[in-house]
Scaffold this motif. Structure first.
Motif, PDB file in Angstrom:
ATOM      1  N   SER A   1       0.879  -1.158  -0.039  1.00 11.93           N
ATOM      2  CA  SER A   1       0.169  -0.117   0.031  1.00 11.93           C
ATOM      3  C   SER A   1       0.787   1.296  -0.051  1.00 11.93           C
ATOM      4  O   SER A   1       0.329   2.309  -0.585  1.00 11.93           O
ATOM      5  CB  SER A   1      -1.113   0.062   1.224  1.00 11.93           C
ATOM      6  N   HIS A   2       2.135   1.056   0.493  1.00  8.04           N
ATOM      7  CA  HIS A   2       3.074   2.101   0.297  1.00  8.04           C
ATOM      8  C   HIS A   2       3.553   2.777  -0.897  1.00  8.04           C
ATOM      9  O   HIS A   2       4.033   3.517  -1.246  1.00  8.04           O
ATOM     10  CB  HIS A   2       4.144   2.155   1.196  1.00  8.04           C
ATOM     11  N   ASN A   3       3.426   1.615  -1.827  1.00  9.19           N
ATOM     12  CA  ASN A   3       3.953   1.742  -3.258  1.00  9.19           C
ATOM     13  C   ASN A   3       5.558   2.388  -3.278  1.00  9.19           C
ATOM     14  O   ASN A   3       6.170   2.859  -3.993  1.00  9.19           O
ATOM     15  CB  ASN A   3       3.063   2.929  -3.953  1.00  9.19           C
ATOM     16  N   ALA A   4       6.303   1.689  -2.175  1.00 11.36           N
ATOM     17  CA  ALA A   4       7.662   1.950  -1.784  1.00 11.36           C
ATOM     18  C   ALA A   4       8.372   0.918  -2.855  1.00 11.36           C
ATOM     19  O   ALA A   4       7.774   0.043  -3.272  1.00 11.36           O
ATOM     20  CB  ALA A   4       8.208   2.036  -0.466  1.00 11.36           C
ATOM     21  N   THR A   5       9.560   0.947  -2.931  1.00 14.11           N
ATOM     22  CA  THR A   5      10.513   0.154  -3.542  1.00 14.11           C
ATOM     23  C   THR A   5      10.455  -1.268  -2.507  1.00 14.11           C
ATOM     24  O   THR A   5      10.751  -0.936  -1.550  1.00 14.11           O
ATOM     25  CB  THR A   5      11.830   0.531  -3.402  1.00 14.11           C
ATOM     26  N   MET A   6      10.074  -2.388  -3.053  1.00 10.56           N
ATOM     27  CA  MET A   6       9.763  -3.712  -2.175  1.00 10.56           C
ATOM     28  C   MET A   6      11.118  -4.793  -2.636  1.00 10.56           C
ATOM     29  O   MET A   6      10.920  -4.802  -3.824  1.00 10.56           O
ATOM     30  CB  MET A   6       8.663  -4.030  -2.256  1.00 10.56           C
ATOM     31  N   CYS A   7      11.649  -5.333  -1.761  1.00 13.02           N
ATOM     32  CA  CYS A   7      12.522  -6.256  -2.074  1.00 13.02           C
ATOM     33  C   CYS A   7      12.240  -7.493  -1.422  1.00 13.02           C
ATOM     34  O   CYS A   7      12.047  -7.645  -0.202  1.00 13.02           O
ATOM     35  CB  CYS A   7      14.035  -5.878  -1.714  1.00 13.02           C
ATOM     36  N   ILE A   8      11.920  -8.606  -2.155  1.00 11.35           N
ATOM     37  CA  ILE A   8      11.184  -9.798  -1.514  1.00 11.35           C
ATOM     38  C   ILE A   8      11.959 -10.980  -1.599  1.00 11.35           C
ATOM     39  O   ILE A   8      12.373 -11.547  -2.610  1.00 11.35           O
ATOM     40  CB  ILE A   8       9.796  -9.987  -2.418  1.00 11.35           C
ATOM     41  N   PHE A   9      12.219 -11.475  -0.397  1.00  9.72           N
ATOM     42  CA  PHE A   9      13.096 -12.609  -0.390  1.00  9.72           C
ATOM     43  C   PHE A   9      12.200 -13.969  -0.514  1.00  9.72           C
ATOM     44  O   PHE A   9      10.991 -13.799  -0.152  1.00  9.72           O
ATOM     45  CB  PHE A   9      13.798 -12.764   1.206  1.00  9.72           C
ATOM     46  N   LEU A  10      12.510 -14.986  -0.812  1.00 10.58           N
ATOM     47  CA  LEU A  10      12.037 -16.397  -0.291  1.00 10.58           C
ATOM     48  C   LEU A  10      10.539 -16.259  -1.119  1.00 10.58           C
ATOM     49  O   LEU A  10       9.605 -17.118  -0.632  1.00 10.58           O
ATOM     50  CB  LEU A  10      12.046 -16.805   0.817  1.00 10.58           C
ATOM     51  N   GLY A  11      10.510 -15.436  -2.035  1.00 10.89           N
ATOM     52  CA  GLY A  11       9.041 -15.674  -2.630  1.00 10.89           C
ATOM     53  C   GLY A  11       8.821 -16.168  -4.145  1.00 10.89           C
ATOM     54  O   GLY A  11       7.708 -16.420  -4.632  1.00 10.89           O
ATOM     55  N   ILE A  12      10.078 -16.493  -4.822  1.00 14.29           N
ATOM     56  CA  ILE A  12       9.916 -16.828  -6.325  1.00 14.29           C
ATOM     57  C   ILE A  12       9.281 -18.167  -6.380  1.00 14.29           C
ATOM     58  O   ILE A  12       8.670 -18.324  -7.409  1.00 14.29           O
ATOM     59  CB  ILE A  12      11.526 -16.975  -6.634  1.00 14.29           C
ATOM     60  N   GLY A  13       9.102 -19.117  -5.493  1.00 16.88           N
ATOM     61  CA  GLY A  13       8.443 -20.323  -5.424  1.00 16.88           C
ATOM     62  C   GLY A  13       7.182 -20.255  -5.293  1.00 16.88           C
ATOM     63  O   GLY A  13       6.253 -21.044  -5.946  1.00 16.88           O
ATOM     64  N   MET A  14       6.438 -18.926  -4.792  1.00 18.36           N
ATOM     65  CA  MET A  14       5.106 -18.699  -5.116  1.00 18.36           C
ATOM     66  C   MET A  14       4.863 -17.471  -5.677  1.00 18.36           C
ATOM     67  O   MET A  14       3.908 -16.565  -5.311  1.00 18.36           O
ATOM     68  CB  MET A  14       4.698 -18.710  -3.605  1.00 18.36           C
ATOM     69  N   ILE A  15       5.614 -17.266  -6.989  1.00 18.61           N
ATOM     70  CA  ILE A  15       5.570 -16.002  -7.641  1.00 18.61           C
ATOM     71  C   ILE A  15       4.171 -15.409  -8.072  1.00 18.61           C
ATOM     72  O   ILE A  15       3.820 -14.384  -8.040  1.00 18.61           O
ATOM     73  CB  ILE A  15       6.202 -16.117  -8.999  1.00 18.61           C
ATOM     74  N   ASN A  16       3.061 -16.668  -8.370  1.00 18.39           N
ATOM     75  CA  ASN A  16       1.836 -16.082  -8.670  1.00 18.39           C
ATOM     76  C   ASN A  16       1.288 -15.495  -7.511  1.00 18.39           C
ATOM     77  O   ASN A  16       0.526 -14.337  -7.892  1.00 18.39           O
ATOM     78  CB  ASN A  16       1.021 -17.287  -9.014  1.00 18.39           C
ATOM     79  N   GLU A  17       1.165 -16.100  -6.252  1.00 19.19           N
ATOM     80  CA  GLU A  17       0.511 -15.375  -5.457  1.00 19.19           C
ATOM     81  C   GLU A  17       1.162 -14.158  -4.902  1.00 19.19           C
ATOM     82  O   GLU A  17       0.500 -13.379  -4.296  1.00 19.19           O
ATOM     83  CB  GLU A  17       0.902 -16.470  -3.910  1.00 19.19           C
ATOM     84  N   VAL A  18       2.638 -14.098  -4.992  1.00 20.69           N
ATOM     85  CA  VAL A  18       3.287 -12.716  -4.737  1.00 20.69           C
ATOM     86  C   VAL A  18       2.832 -11.747  -5.730  1.00 20.69           C
ATOM     87  O   VAL A  18       2.512 -10.653  -4.994  1.00 20.69           O
ATOM     88  CB  VAL A  18       4.757 -13.003  -4.836  1.00 20.69           C
ATOM     89  N   VAL A  19       2.707 -12.054  -7.035  1.00 25.29           N
ATOM     90  CA  VAL A  19       2.054 -11.063  -7.920  1.00 25.29           C
ATOM     91  C   VAL A  19       0.639 -10.617  -7.598  1.00 25.29           C
ATOM     92  O   VAL A  19       0.295  -9.616  -7.344  1.00 25.29           O
ATOM     93  CB  VAL A  19       2.287 -11.735  -9.317  1.00 25.29           C
TER      94      VAL A  19
END
Length: 250
Positions: A157-175
């Motif tokens: 909700s902040h629309n800031a830069t976000m760096c996401i660890f450990l999320g590539i295996g659930m890329i659909n849910e992350v997106v």
């Protein structure tokens, strides 16, 4: 001589990104416990020949502490080698808690986080004037639960830069979570194994990044970066080097 544990941030992968202090600590260690395939074994190629080396990927916490206790009793120097910087998802807190219970001396040597190796690979500044002045480092909820207020959607909700660890295996849910707050045209980059020789970069938007990740069959060891800093267009220069801006630190 007294035994001691040294937590070492081994950096993101490139052995030349190991700090000088970390290098020296590994060089003198009698025992090395390293965090499995996440740590490039080249970072301890200069270890003592007689140093004992353990892969913590096949050990649980109790087994790790048992190795440490045995080493401390023998007055050994123990290098506990973590990937990146151990303060981010390094699980050192629980280890330190056990060391404090046992009155074991320890120190922490910081390392170069994969967040910053990723930014370097992308040739990006994560904090650009009037685009984003905040970097959110997080992960999606998996086996490790997250506080409710730290959901990806809430942070997005902040629309800031976000760096996401450990999320590539659930890329659909992350997106899907991110699209609740970011525009689907928001730039996204995925960097697999930042700074390693087989580093891979994928760029896209929230609209297409999931498909691109699947096409490359990336399932682990990758950072997701989201935000307009990745494609800022003609942004304003900072005040730091403005000729009309005076301050004592420049």
């Amino acid at each position: 001589m007294k035994g001691k544990v040294i937590f070492i941030g081994a950096g993101p992968g490139d052995p030349e990104l190991l700090t000088i202090r970390g290098y020296k600590a590994i060089e003198k260690a009698d025992i090395i416990i390293y965090a499995g395939s996440l740590v490039n074994p080249e970072v301890f190629n200069h270890r003592k020949r007689e140093a004992k080396v353990y892969n913590s990927a096949i050990l649980d916490l109790n087994e790790i502490i048992a190795i440490i206790e045995e080493g401390i009793d023998a007055n050994k120097i123990i290098a506990r080698v973590h990937t990146g910087d151990p303060s981010i998802y390094g699980a050192i807190g629980e280890q330190i808690r056990e060391l404090k219970i046992r009155n074991v001396e320890y120190e922490i040597i910081p390392g170069v986080s994969s967040v910053f190796a990723t930014a370097a690979a992308l040739e990006s500044e994560l904090t650009l004037p009037e685009i984003s002045q905040t970097v959110i480092i997080t992960r999606p909820e998996g086996r490790t639960p997250k506080p409710k207020k730290e959901s990806l959607t809430s942070l997005a909700s902040h629309n800031a830069t976000m760096c996401i660890f450990l999320g590539i295996g659930m890329i659909n849910e992350v997106v899907d979570d991110l699209k609740e707050e970011y525009s689907e045209n928001t730039p996204v980059a995925v960097v697999k194994k930042a700074s390693w020789e087989d580093q891979l970069i994928i760029r896209g938007t929230l609209k297409d990044i999931a498909n691109k990740v699947k096409e490359e069959n990336i399932t682990k060891t990758a950072m997701i970066v989201v935000g307009d800093v990745l494609n800022p267009g003609n942004f304003k220069a900072s005040k730091l080097y403005d000729p009309n801006f005076k301050h004592e630190y420049r």
